[in-house]
Design an enzyme around this catalytic site. Structure first.
Site, PDB file in Angstrom:
ATOM      1  CB  SER A 153      20.450  37.751  29.227  1.00 12.70           C
ATOM      2  OG  SER A 153      21.544  37.750  30.112  1.00 12.70           O
ATOM      3  CE1 TYR A 166      18.421  33.172  31.005  1.00 13.24           C
ATOM      4  CE2 TYR A 166      20.441  34.449  31.229  1.00 13.24           C
ATOM      5  CZ  TYR A 166      19.062  34.391  31.161  1.00 13.24           C
ATOM      6  OH  TYR A 166      18.326  35.552  31.240  1.00 13.24           O
TER       7      TYR A 166
HETATM    8  P1  NDP Z   1      10.823  34.872  36.142  1.00  8.97           P
HETATM    9  O1  NDP Z   1      11.444  33.583  36.511  1.00  8.97           O
HETATM   10  O2  NDP Z   1      10.291  35.768  37.207  1.00  8.97           O
HETATM   11  O3  NDP Z   1       9.639  34.623  35.088  1.00  8.97           O
HETATM   12  C1  NDP Z   1       9.776  33.706  34.056  1.00  8.97           C
HETATM   13  C2  NDP Z   1       8.448  33.551  33.355  1.00  8.97           C
HETATM   14  O4  NDP Z   1       8.595  32.566  32.315  1.00  8.97           O
HETATM   15  C3  NDP Z   1       7.348  33.094  34.283  1.00  8.97           C
HETATM   16  O5  NDP Z   1       6.158  33.800  33.987  1.00  8.97           O
HETATM   17  C4  NDP Z   1       7.191  31.626  33.925  1.00  8.97           C
HETATM   18  O6  NDP Z   1       5.845  31.231  34.139  1.00  8.97           O
HETATM   19  C5  NDP Z   1       7.536  31.623  32.437  1.00  8.97           C
HETATM   20  N1  NDP Z   1       7.958  30.300  31.991  1.00  8.97           N
HETATM   21  C6  NDP Z   1       9.071  29.621  32.345  1.00  8.97           C
HETATM   22  N2  NDP Z   1       9.080  28.402  31.787  1.00  8.97           N
HETATM   23  C7  NDP Z   1       7.937  28.305  31.053  1.00  8.97           C
HETATM   24  C8  NDP Z   1       7.363  27.283  30.248  1.00  8.97           C
HETATM   25  N3  NDP Z   1       7.930  26.071  30.101  1.00  8.97           N
HETATM   26  N4  NDP Z   1       6.183  27.532  29.639  1.00  8.97           N
HETATM   27  C9  NDP Z   1       5.571  28.724  29.796  1.00  8.97           C
HETATM   28  N5  NDP Z   1       6.072  29.734  30.532  1.00  8.97           N
HETATM   29  C10 NDP Z   1       7.224  29.515  31.167  1.00  8.97           C
HETATM   30  O7  NDP Z   1      11.922  35.621  35.263  1.00  8.97           O
HETATM   31  P2  NDP Z   1      12.132  37.125  34.792  1.00  8.97           P
HETATM   32  O8  NDP Z   1      10.872  37.887  34.844  1.00  8.97           O
HETATM   33  O9  NDP Z   1      13.348  37.610  35.447  1.00  8.97           O
HETATM   34  O10 NDP Z   1      12.539  36.833  33.261  1.00  8.97           O
HETATM   35  C11 NDP Z   1      11.820  37.320  32.143  1.00  8.97           C
HETATM   36  C12 NDP Z   1      12.799  37.377  30.966  1.00  8.97           C
HETATM   37  O11 NDP Z   1      13.814  38.333  31.268  1.00  8.97           O
HETATM   38  C13 NDP Z   1      13.525  36.047  30.705  1.00  8.97           C
HETATM   39  O12 NDP Z   1      13.617  35.831  29.319  1.00  8.97           O
HETATM   40  C14 NDP Z   1      14.910  36.299  31.298  1.00  8.97           C
HETATM   41  O13 NDP Z   1      15.887  35.500  30.674  1.00  8.97           O
HETATM   42  C15 NDP Z   1      15.088  37.767  30.999  1.00  8.97           C
HETATM   43  N6  NDP Z   1      16.098  38.460  31.808  1.00  8.97           N
HETATM   44  C16 NDP Z   1      15.884  38.699  33.140  1.00  8.97           C
HETATM   45  C17 NDP Z   1      16.825  39.404  33.876  1.00  8.97           C
HETATM   46  C18 NDP Z   1      16.631  39.694  35.321  1.00  8.97           C
HETATM   47  O14 NDP Z   1      17.538  40.286  35.939  1.00  8.97           O
HETATM   48  N7  NDP Z   1      15.507  39.343  35.925  1.00  8.97           N
HETATM   49  C19 NDP Z   1      18.049  39.929  33.261  1.00  8.97           C
HETATM   50  C20 NDP Z   1      18.184  39.595  31.855  1.00  8.97           C
HETATM   51  C21 NDP Z   1      17.222  38.909  31.174  1.00  8.97           C
HETATM   52  P3  NDP Z   1       5.362  29.824  34.766  1.00  8.97           P
HETATM   53  O15 NDP Z   1       6.409  29.357  35.722  1.00  8.97           O
HETATM   54  O16 NDP Z   1       4.062  30.182  35.395  1.00  8.97           O
HETATM   55  O17 NDP Z   1       5.200  28.925  33.573  1.00  8.97           O
END
Ligand code: NDP
Length: 244
Positions: A153, A166
């Site tokens: 990020s 974060y």
């Molecule tokens: P979401 O919250 O939509 O998705 C997050 C994913 O991570 C889900 O599939 C969730 O699955 C999984 N996850 C979270 N905690 C756990 C855990 N303990 N074990 C296993 N899986 C886990 O977020 P985004 O799609 O936005 O984020 C994806 C990546 O992109 C992240 O690393 C985020 O930091 C990064 N990012 C996103 C931005 C944005 O604007 N969206 C900007 C910059 C970076 P479940 O809950 O089913 O376990």
């Protein structure tokens, strides 16, 4: 003259085995669908088994191929080791690792951050990715062209107030990935960072609840950058790609 039979075009990830974390929604789900469309066999992880099954149904419908689903909590580090073992037994290699799963935690001043939130965000965003490297490194080296992509990020490199844990976690993730990239530089493995930029997902809505999601790009629009970094032909190593 006999009519020419049109061969189906070769897909960019044909035959590649790709593990995507955080594949139940948002960016990870979009990457999973795209990788499958590009011919990869995708191994999908997240905690929410039902959501993974829905992604699998979509992939089957679009490609006729099934995904491998591995519901797990990434803070269960033994499960990450077991996954490495299981992938070795089934495929003897891993071609692509996408360390995408992430957690925002809670925004607020450092002094008000709850210790449990601090530990949880570090566990998912940093330690789990290190444990994935530890578990998957032999499998990536067993591939003729192992690729690892870690999702970061803008705040990893910007001291933005109230984004404490974060931002700290993404800075640590970046250094972890860059050190790994340096360690594998003389092998065929390539390791890079991808910053999606503002993208319409649940995490973005959590960070900016007042924002109109329709003003943001969809996760599907950035999946091409992941394919670029996952391809055999990718020569980048230790680079940060900004998806805009
Ligand atoms: P979401 O919250 O939509 O998705 C997050 C994913 O991570 C889900 O599939 C969730 O699955 C999984 N996850 C979270 N905690 C756990 C855990 N303990 N074990 C296993 N899986 C886990 O977020 P985004 O799609 O936005 O984020 C994806 C990546 O992109 C992240 O690393 C985020 O930091 C990064 N990012 C996103 C931005 C944005 O604007 N969206 C900007 C910059 C970076 P479940 O809950 O089913 O376990």
């Amino acid at each position: 003259m006999p009519a020419k039979v049109k061969k189906p075009g070769k897909k960019r990830l044909d035959g590649r085995i790709a593990l995507v974390t955080g594949a139940s929604r948002g960016i990870g789900a979009a990457v999973a669908r795209r990788f499958a469309e590009e011919g990869a066999h995708v191994v999908l992880t997240a905690r929410t088994a039902g959501a993974l099954e829905e992604i699998d149904d979509e992939i089957r419908e679009n490609t006729g191929q099934a995904a491998t689903l591995v519901p797990l909590d990434l803070t269960d580090f033994d499960a990450i080791d077991n996954l490495g073992q299981a992938l070795y037994e089934r495929f003897q290699r891993l071609d692509v690792l996408v360390g995408n799963a992430g957690l925002l935690g809670a925004l607020g001043p450092l002094g008000h951050t709850d210790p449990e939130t601090w530990d949880q965000v570090l566990a998912v965003n940093v330690t789990a990715n290190w444990r994935l490297i530890r578990s998957m490194d032999p499998l990536l080296r067993a591939s003729d062209s192992g690729r690892a992509i870690f999702v970061t990020s803008t705040v990893a490199r910007e001291a933005r107030p109230y984004w404490g844990i974060y931002a700290v976690s993404k800075a640590a993730l970046e250094m972890t990935a860059l050190i790994y990239a340096a360690e594998v530089a003389k092998t065929p493995v390539r390791v890079n960072l991808l910053n999606p930029g503002p993208t319409r997902t649940a995490m973005r809505a959590q960070a900016f609840p007042g924002e109109d999601p329709e003003t943001l790009k969809a996760p599907e629009s950035i999946t091409g950058h992941f394919v670029d970094l996952a391809e055999k032909s990718c020569s980048k190593n230790g680079e940060l790609i900004f998806a805009g």
